[in-house]
Design a protein around this motif. Structure first.
Motif, PDB file in Angstrom:
ATOM      1  N   PHE A  66     134.610 121.805  29.412  1.00 27.99           N
ATOM      2  CA  PHE A  66     134.801 120.316  30.130  1.00 27.99           C
ATOM      3  C   PHE A  66     133.727 120.098  30.658  1.00 27.99           C
ATOM      4  CE2 PHE A  66     135.954 118.112  33.785  1.00 27.99           C
ATOM      5  CZ  PHE A  66     136.409 116.900  33.220  1.00 27.99           C
ATOM      6  N   SER A  67     133.179 118.910  30.472  1.00 22.98           N
ATOM      7  CA  SER A  67     131.983 118.428  31.063  1.00 22.98           C
ATOM      8  C   SER A  67     130.805 119.420  31.153  1.00 22.98           C
ATOM      9  CB  SER A  67     132.077 117.870  32.471  1.00 22.98           C
ATOM     10  OG  SER A  67     132.794 116.579  32.768  1.00 22.98           O
ATOM     11  N   TRP A  68     130.837 120.086  29.843  1.00 22.62           N
ATOM     12  CA  TRP A  68     129.874 121.092  29.542  1.00 22.62           C
ATOM     13  C   TRP A  68     128.899 120.758  28.572  1.00 22.62           C
ATOM     14  CZ3 TRP A  68     129.241 125.781  32.203  1.00 22.62           C
ATOM     15  CH2 TRP A  68     128.271 126.519  31.832  1.00 22.62           C
ATOM     16  N   PRO A  69     127.490 120.895  28.545  1.00 22.89           N
ATOM     17  CA  PRO A  69     126.883 120.429  27.278  1.00 22.89           C
ATOM     18  C   PRO A  69     127.575 120.933  26.017  1.00 22.89           C
ATOM     19  CG  PRO A  69     125.515 121.580  28.998  1.00 22.89           C
ATOM     20  CD  PRO A  69     126.873 121.726  29.415  1.00 22.89           C
ATOM     21  N   TYR A  70     127.519 120.027  25.011  1.00 25.17           N
ATOM     22  CA  TYR A  70     128.196 120.215  23.861  1.00 25.17           C
ATOM     23  C   TYR A  70     129.662 120.374  23.710  1.00 25.17           C
ATOM     24  CZ  TYR A  70     123.315 120.279  22.916  1.00 25.17           C
ATOM     25  OH  TYR A  70     121.948 120.107  23.130  1.00 25.17           O
ATOM     26  N   GLY A  71     130.237 120.002  25.210  1.00 22.97           N
ATOM     27  CA  GLY A  71     131.436 120.217  25.158  1.00 22.97           C
ATOM     28  C   GLY A  71     132.385 118.947  25.078  1.00 22.97           C
ATOM     29  N   VAL A  72     133.275 118.883  26.073  1.00 24.52           N
ATOM     30  CA  VAL A  72     133.839 117.299  26.086  1.00 24.52           C
ATOM     31  C   VAL A  72     133.671 116.499  27.336  1.00 24.52           C
ATOM     32  CG1 VAL A  72     135.688 118.316  24.496  1.00 24.52           C
ATOM     33  CG2 VAL A  72     136.138 118.190  27.009  1.00 24.52           C
ATOM     34  N   PRO A  73     133.731 115.333  27.208  1.00 22.22           N
ATOM     35  CA  PRO A  73     133.345 114.412  28.190  1.00 22.22           C
ATOM     36  C   PRO A  73     134.553 114.305  29.393  1.00 22.22           C
ATOM     37  CG  PRO A  73     133.238 113.204  26.241  1.00 22.22           C
ATOM     38  CD  PRO A  73     133.854 114.612  25.999  1.00 22.22           C
ATOM     39  N   SER A  74     134.357 113.751  30.470  1.00 22.39           N
ATOM     40  CA  SER A  74     135.127 113.816  31.519  1.00 22.39           C
ATOM     41  C   SER A  74     136.166 112.696  31.566  1.00 22.39           C
ATOM     42  CB  SER A  74     134.439 114.091  33.095  1.00 22.39           C
ATOM     43  OG  SER A  74     133.511 112.773  32.911  1.00 22.39           O
ATOM     44  N   HIS A  75     135.622 111.775  30.822  1.00 22.25           N
ATOM     45  CA  HIS A  75     136.784 110.464  30.546  1.00 22.25           C
ATOM     46  C   HIS A  75     137.929 110.532  29.487  1.00 22.25           C
ATOM     47  CE1 HIS A  75     133.952 108.298  32.965  1.00 22.25           C
ATOM     48  NE2 HIS A  75     132.936 108.908  32.535  1.00 22.25           N
ATOM     49  N   ASP A  76     138.593 109.664  29.189  1.00 22.66           N
ATOM     50  CA  ASP A  76     139.507 109.786  28.124  1.00 22.66           C
ATOM     51  C   ASP A  76     138.986 109.291  27.112  1.00 22.66           C
ATOM     52  OD1 ASP A  76     142.155 110.243  27.626  1.00 22.66           O
ATOM     53  OD2 ASP A  76     142.942 108.169  28.077  1.00 22.66           O
ATOM     54  N   ALA A  77     137.952 109.899  26.711  1.00 24.00           N
ATOM     55  CA  ALA A  77     137.085 109.497  25.369  1.00 24.00           C
ATOM     56  C   ALA A  77     137.916 109.829  24.204  1.00 24.00           C
ATOM     57  CB  ALA A  77     135.732 110.230  25.735  1.00 24.00           C
ATOM     58  N   PRO A  78     137.109 109.578  22.778  1.00 20.38           N
ATOM     59  CA  PRO A  78     137.840 109.722  21.750  1.00 20.38           C
ATOM     60  C   PRO A  78     138.035 111.054  21.298  1.00 20.38           C
ATOM     61  CG  PRO A  78     135.892 108.185  21.559  1.00 20.38           C
ATOM     62  CD  PRO A  78     135.642 108.786  22.858  1.00 20.38           C
ATOM     63  N   GLU A  79     137.427 112.096  22.055  1.00 26.47           N
ATOM     64  CA  GLU A  79     137.586 113.516  22.108  1.00 26.47           C
ATOM     65  C   GLU A  79     139.021 113.860  22.493  1.00 26.47           C
ATOM     66  OE1 GLU A  79     134.888 112.205  22.996  1.00 26.47           O
ATOM     67  OE2 GLU A  79     133.055 113.229  22.421  1.00 26.47           O
ATOM     68  N   VAL A  80     139.476 113.147  23.494  1.00 23.62           N
ATOM     69  CA  VAL A  80     140.667 113.237  23.908  1.00 23.62           C
ATOM     70  C   VAL A  80     142.039 112.890  23.263  1.00 23.62           C
ATOM     71  CG1 VAL A  80     142.321 113.082  26.144  1.00 23.62           C
ATOM     72  CG2 VAL A  80     139.752 113.257  26.131  1.00 23.62           C
ATOM     73  N   PRO A  81     143.039 113.879  22.826  1.00 27.23           N
ATOM     74  CA  PRO A  81     144.071 113.373  22.194  1.00 27.23           C
ATOM     75  C   PRO A  81     145.181 112.365  22.770  1.00 27.23           C
ATOM     76  CG  PRO A  81     143.727 115.765  22.073  1.00 27.23           C
ATOM     77  CD  PRO A  81     142.753 115.357  23.214  1.00 27.23           C
ATOM     78  N   GLY A  82     145.395 111.707  21.941  1.00 36.60           N
ATOM     79  CA  GLY A  82     146.193 110.360  22.537  1.00 36.60           C
ATOM     80  C   GLY A  82     145.762 109.261  23.002  1.00 36.60           C
ATOM     81  N   SER A  83     144.368 109.514  23.104  1.00 35.45           N
ATOM     82  CA  SER A  83     143.619 108.344  23.685  1.00 35.45           C
ATOM     83  C   SER A  83     143.222 107.081  22.871  1.00 35.45           C
ATOM     84  CB  SER A  83     142.280 108.979  24.740  1.00 35.45           C
ATOM     85  OG  SER A  83     141.482 107.770  25.025  1.00 35.45           O
ATOM     86  N   ILE A  84     143.326 105.854  23.314  1.00 24.89           N
ATOM     87  CA  ILE A  84     142.630 104.851  22.662  1.00 24.89           C
ATOM     88  C   ILE A  84     141.627 104.081  23.737  1.00 24.89           C
ATOM     89  CG2 ILE A  84     144.262 104.433  20.966  1.00 24.89           C
ATOM     90  CD1 ILE A  84     144.948 101.945  22.386  1.00 24.89           C
ATOM     91  N   SER A  85     141.497 104.618  24.980  1.00 25.84           N
ATOM     92  CA  SER A  85     140.859 103.703  25.829  1.00 25.84           C
ATOM     93  C   SER A  85     139.922 104.866  26.961  1.00 25.84           C
ATOM     94  CB  SER A  85     141.989 102.977  26.863  1.00 25.84           C
ATOM     95  OG  SER A  85     141.508 102.154  27.746  1.00 25.84           O
ATOM     96  N   GLU A  86     138.775 104.607  26.629  1.00 23.94           N
ATOM     97  CA  GLU A  86     137.902 105.703  27.472  1.00 23.94           C
ATOM     98  C   GLU A  86     138.098 105.422  28.984  1.00 23.94           C
ATOM     99  OE1 GLU A  86     134.330 107.132  25.933  1.00 23.94           O
ATOM    100  OE2 GLU A  86     133.517 107.440  27.756  1.00 23.94           O
ATOM    101  N   GLY A  87     138.102 104.623  29.471  1.00 27.29           N
ATOM    102  CA  GLY A  87     137.820 104.263  30.578  1.00 27.29           C
ATOM    103  C   GLY A  87     136.511 104.624  31.638  1.00 27.29           C
ATOM    104  N   GLY A  88     135.499 105.111  30.622  1.00 24.43           N
ATOM    105  CA  GLY A  88     134.400 105.278  31.516  1.00 24.43           C
ATOM    106  C   GLY A  88     133.774 103.948  32.029  1.00 24.43           C
ATOM    107  N   GLU A  89     133.750 103.013  31.393  1.00 24.04           N
ATOM    108  CA  GLU A  89     133.436 101.667  32.407  1.00 24.04           C
ATOM    109  C   GLU A  89     134.901 101.023  32.354  1.00 24.04           C
ATOM    110  OE1 GLU A  89     130.416  98.981  30.744  1.00 24.04           O
ATOM    111  OE2 GLU A  89     131.982  97.503  30.325  1.00 24.04           O
ATOM    112  N   LEU A  90     134.989 100.607  33.625  1.00 20.23           N
ATOM    113  CA  LEU A  90     136.552 100.403  33.873  1.00 20.23           C
ATOM    114  C   LEU A  90     136.785  98.983  33.894  1.00 20.23           C
ATOM    115  CD1 LEU A  90     136.560 102.081  37.556  1.00 20.23           C
ATOM    116  CD2 LEU A  90     137.074 103.059  35.248  1.00 20.23           C
TER     117      LEU A  90
END
Lengths: 786, 786
Positions: free
Chosen positions: A121-145
């Motif tokens: 989590f939030s580790w290089p080559y890991g997964v971002p801290s937002h509800d990004a495409p990498e996150v199951p079930g998400s369609i809305s990243e929320g990085g920009e609000l």
């Protein structure tokens, strides 16, 4: 406190919630020792602490309670979250329910998997801290609000059984897009669309400030949401047991109300706009986190927004607080000795496809059904002599789109979107098949408004873009038409969508979705009447900055090429397609078969318009409808002024053909480029947008030094169409003069031409000042074959 | 009906309103025969009918009634209008009150002047149809919708006596920016700021659709505005006489209420947020226009939105309707035989500076007081050995800005703006002098919030930008700091402001205003922790497209250059200044005097860093703080790897130095450019943004073919700072390798270097995967003098 939950249910729900919170904190802080099997040491702690804890316990709380509703009702729910950096909670929950491990098998449901889960989590080559495409079930990243609620509304369109609980952060709620998007409820048909359940999560703080909605009087807050057309419910508290009972209760009520609304609408066939329920949930920021750190209150304050303890690696006191905090969730009760979530707790989650981490709509490509497209050739305009017929290109396209709509009415997977400009952009023929979506009051004089309408119109580019994104991400198709200048309003939303596509493409489990198709009309050259504020072709530049494998830009020169391009775009996946085409009457240059050939090449010489015999003295290039018109007129001027000059006309439909092949997959290779543009002859290039874009794409072509680009140079006002080209030195006279000036073969005519063309431009200026319209010789100009 | 107006007053107000309506219709339709002295003919009609009549009678209605309030109370009022194409009404009113003729003496107050007034409207080389800079009394064009209310709130900040009635169109009200901007009332201090009087003008239709707010239940509408924190008054009707009485009555009430609120707050020193009044005014679209045309209802429908009669030139029936319509205003009663507005009617307008057309705030440059600036050198960081000291550049700037705030507290003409990011961008020192503006509830844990705060923070880029524009346009100064990626949210607002400045500069009567200063921090290279959605340097490109004499872009490489640039920007006028600088710890390269010299040159060779002795083998160029760091590190690598290589280091602060002098006034001439970059040596250029911008600016420089640009190529994720440069091939190893590859003098080291640097990049990748942070050799790297 009494409530719908038995003691056992309550205990399990609370344990499940603690597990999610434990895993969330673990992701933020730990790279090792995931089960606290030994005392926590500095080495267990990540060097950089990322992710926002503040919002997470609330997100987890909602998740576990939605799970209960899903279980009890086999509800079809997709969970959208607006708050930034909220991914730890969603990752934790999808890990607990098993969907995470199904998509990422290396994250096993045991100690090792948990360690990897934390570490990545939030580790290089890991997964971002937002509800990004990498996150199951998400369609809305929320990085920009600001876009969560729009995505939610887009998702439920034409999905009558889908319920999208959407958490709106109280920080996000201050953004423009979000503030406007509450009104989306006037565009929802309770019979044929699903339901959005907005949950305004008031935990009071954004990065460094309290939030507005948390600091107004409760009666104002309630009024606001009543004013937006909702029936607000409020739940506030911080005692977990009490809150579990009350949350279960209020969610039972909300779910029942949604069911009641839909049942009524569907049984009585009564789409009258209901007052959809929404929830205001007020819980402390950083709920269940440290109460006091270094003598300062943390839980419930802005200090809990990001990482409540920042010096864990260097301050033993902080490390102790962290350890106690983690233990407060009683991990031993939650995970067995292998680190596996205890069966009796895991059991309260929904099973299989009901789990929110694998809700089918959240990976919409799985549901994508290709559009049934009419044969676009059937809408062709027979040009007769090229340029002899004047049609509105977008009006012609409108006929085609009407039938795209018609052919896909049954599958209900196509909608058009426009900020009050669909008809202005000449796409009104669609109303013969489907009206404009509207579930507010109707008046007898209204036309084409209908609760069943599939054309989404509201005076907000943000709403159109957000709804469309939600619609596409859940596996459907769409078409967005907009005034060219004002599409900049959603520059940033476009950025985020393009970034989403780029990242999603890198995930094998994310299936391709339909492309986002923009038609920009009412473009810079024909906003002469609306003035300078309406004249801006910069969106091309904005799009061109994005990843080459994600974006496409088309400048069809006439109605037939526009049809061909549109057909192509509607079939494509995982792109953003930008099409720019005028709505005003304009010449048709190519018959349909030539148009198809030209579009499939993307660029080409128009031999019928030139006289170069394979060896031009000058290349007259053009991209865009007005630039093509001016270029063709310049060519006829050259015939008169320098009949000996061998002119090649090159037209560009696909802008990225200009780019080198290593920059964009559509780029011409050097050989083809040089064949078309020569390596040493002057190229006079009339371009729809800012001239520098052409230079940017062609700077390392062999002949670049000879390319002279004319385009919009930020000169505009309320004037005539032709005067727009004069103001920006893209008029036929300037183009012809440029050819004469730069061609050795015609240079002897230079002084004459300079004087004469300058006179004409003067005469033009006097004429439009006097008459308020273009000189007849310009307005009525027609191409004549040589 | 009884009311505050005597019969005579009512008659005069109605006549005045009819005059404004007559002049509005005249502007839209007529190019001759302004007084209808002969029957209207086709030749009197403009060839193109532009401007929106629909909103205009309402705008005129409000204007004449505001005039009454101004007269009765000597009120200081500036009138802002949101509805698009509403200029005919404002032009008409300023003509009637005389301010138009004062600013444009050729538009005399007689028949000839009226003819010119009509003719010039939406006429080539005339005036636009929006409330553009050309229109007296305007600070808000309204061409792109959504910003009127923000401009109004920005205008009243620190102007305690100013009242800004702001007409919000019900179309505009659907936009994101407008929907959020109602909450501006939580940022207004009733003691020290003025008052905005929002007037929601519900006339029901936008271009092609009804408006949402006109079609919800009246109780919802009322709830909505109560929820936004206002006390809404509603006035609805269509009978002019009745409406005049009721409008006079309600405006008396509204004005008294504003006075009461301000008196209370000021006398009791009680800034508690009042419920400011606002008005919902519901009048028919196209009020007083044709009721029925071609058998279809027009007045009160969407058909009246733009031009109610479209075929006046070709349809004699329409021409007749137009003539009757114009006569319905009884022009003979309004204008004398010379076409001069009758004295007894003109007399009811305010006089002199009280007229809204010349309200001093609407031409804010007249009020501009230069900032008292502290000596920026006092904040200098002594770098010692260049690059040996690590500081946060924006934190250093924060100290300077704190004192800018301090020195201008007395004049109250400086504010800072940020979307919840002021402290995140390290500008928190200002709080020692002034807090954050907040007039909502306070909690004991709050810090630095104050109703007197001069730092404007809200989680909306739209609000920050709109307030700041309003503040600048009324003659004050401001500073906007924002995360780099999210500034795209206001791309379109920036466009409109840049266009405003460009047009305003062309009007001699518009005095220069302070520049709009952006500081973008938390920039692309140091959003490694926040992930891909936070990584976007495209705003530079967006700005670079605007008119060269309006925009400036600065990339200071360190804290001292940032101070120098900021000082320069805060002194400038009529520009948009874009400054990009990091907030993380970074090296200081130049002592203050070198920094000042470097910034005043804008570009220059750092001789102390290179070893070229006037004849380099390679130029290592850089623009931006991280690119400078990587370039300097690359230079030390080159020293080790190719000691014989003569390296020149060129640093660019002022991006437009790269452009040719005919493109931008800051551009270097060819000679200077060639001296710096040579005409034939390789240039390895590390650039903050997308690499193509450098190509776009330099494509016709002699040495362009040898310029190899490294910058952001849309590769990003959650990772480490150095890894961001690696992902985008802008890291020191890639830069050094590029120099070796392209320099004849070092080419023999190419294979070695390729292998070794590739190994290091591999090692880096493994290291960050393993440790989650950068390798010590990279993280702790320090410049060493040769």
């Amino acid at each position: 406190m009494a409530g719908p939950l038995s003691d056992e249910e309550l205990a399990k729900i609370d344990a499940y919630w603690r597990a999610a919170n434990y895993l969330s904190v673990g992701q933020i802080y730990l790279k090792d020792n995931p089960l606290l099997e030994r005392p926590l040491t500095r080495e267990d702690i990540k060097p950089r602490l990322l992710g926002h804890f503040g919002t997470t316990p609330g997100l987890n709380f909602i998740y576990v309670h939605l799970n209960r509703i899903i279980r009890n009702h086999r509800a079809n729910m997709m969970y959208l979250i607006g708050p930034g950096h909220g991914a730890p909670g969603i990752i934790a929950n999808t890990f607990l329910e098993g969907s995470y491990t199904e998509l990422y098998p290396n994250i096993e449901r045991n100690r090792d998997g948990m360690k990897r889960l934390f570490r990545q989590f939030s580790w290089p080559y890991g997964v971002p801290s937002h509800d990004a495409p990498e996150v199951p079930g998400s369609i809305s990243e929320g990085g920009e609000l600001g876009y969560s609620l729009l995505h939610a509304y887009g998702a439920v369109l034409d999905n009558p059984d889908l319920i999208v609980p959407c958490v709106v952060g109280d920080g996000e709620a201050e953004t423009g897009a979000l503030a406007a998007s509450w009104h989306s409820n006037k565009f929802i048909n309770p019979i044929t669309d699903g339901a959005v359940l907005p949950i305004l999560h008031l935990n009071g703080y954004k990065i460094a400030n309290p939030t507005v909605l948390a600091r107004i009087d409760p009666d104002e807050l309630e009024s606001l949401f009543k004013g937006y057309g909702y029936k607000p419910y409020v739940l506030e508290g911080d005692d977990p047991k009490d809150m579990h009972q009350r949350m279960a209760e209020v969610l039972d009520t909300l779910y029942a109300e949604i069911q009641r609304i839909q049942r009524h609408a569907r049984e009585k066939n009564d789409p009258t706009r209901p007052r959809w329920p929404m929830l205001v949930l007020r819980t402390p920021k950083g709920w269940t986190g440290p109460k006091v750190v270094d003598g300062k209150p943390v839980e419930g304050t802005w200090r809990a927004h990001q990482v409540p303890l920042e010096e864990v690696r260097d301050n033993p006191e902080h490390l102790k607080i962290l350890e106690a905090w983690l233990h407060s969730y009683r991990p031993r009760e939650l995970f067995d000795a292998n680190g596996t979530f205890r069966e009796e707790l895991a059991d309260i989650a929904p099973k299989g496809r009901l789990r929110m981490g694998v809700n089918v709509h959240s990976n919409g490509g799985q549901l994508l059904v290709p559009l049934v497209l009419p044969g676009f050739r059937d809408y062709a305009i027979d040009p007769g002599v090229p340029g002899s017929k004047q049609v509105s290109a977008t009006r012609v396209l409108g006929g085609y789109l009407r039938d795209v709509m018609r052919h896909n009415l049954a599958t209900k997977n196509f909608r058009m979107f426009a900020p009050d400009e669909n008809a202005s952009n000449r796409l009104q023929d669609v109303y013969a098949v489907s009206g404009k979506s509207w579930d507010a009051k109707l008046e007898p004089t209204d036309e084409n408004l209908s609760v069943d309408g599939r054309v989404m119109e509201v005076l907000s580019e943000h709403l159109c873009q957000g709804w469309l994104e939600g619609y596409l991400l859940t596996g459907r198709h769409g078409f967005f038409s907009c005034y060219e200048a004002f599409i900049h309003i959603i520059d940033s939303m476009f950025n985020q969508h393009a970034k989403w596509i780029k990242s999603a493409k890198e995930l094998p489990w994310r299936k391709p979705i339909a492309s986002l198709n923009y038609l920009l009309s009412s473009h810079v050259w024909r906003q002469d009447h609306n003035g300078f504020s309406h004249q801006d072709p910069g969106f091309i530049d904005h799009v061109a900055n994005k990843k080459a494998d994600t974006v496409r830009i088309y400048l069809p020169p006439d109605a037939n090429t526009l049809l061909s391009v549109a057909d192509h775009c509607l079939r494509s996946k995982n792109y953003v397609n930008l099409i720019i085409a005028g709505k005003q009457l304009a010449p048709v240059w190519l018959d349909m078969e030539s148009a198809v050939r030209h579009c499939s090449e993307g660029i080409g010489a128009w031999d019928w318009a030139g006289n170069d015999d394979g060896d031009p003295d000058v290349v007259m290039a053009c991209a865009g409808d007005v630039p093509t018109l001016e270029t063709m007129a310049a060519v006829t001027l050259l015939r008169a002024w320098a009949p000996e000059l061998k002119v090649r006309v090159v037209n560009v439909v696909d802008v990225f053909k200009l780019a080198p092949v290593h920059v964009h997959p559509h780029g011409l290779n050097e050989e083809d480029f040089n064949r078309l543009f020569t390596t040493d002859k002057p190229v006079v290039f009339a371009f729809h947008g800012y001239p520098t874009l052409v230079h940017k794409l062609t700077y390392n072509r062999a002949n670049h030094a000879n390319i002279h680009v004319h385009g919009f140079k930020e000169e505009g006002t309320t004037t005539t169409p032709f005067d727009m080209t004069v103001l920006n030195d893209m008029d036929r006279f300037t183009l012809a003069l440029s050819a004469i000036q730069h061609s050795k073969a015609a240079r002897h005519r230079r002084d004459d031409a300079e004087q004469r063309f300058s006179e004409v431009r003067q005469r033009h200026k006097l004429y439009v000042s006097e008459h308020g319209e273009d000189m007849p010789e310009v307005a009525n100009w027609k191409w004549t074959a040589r």
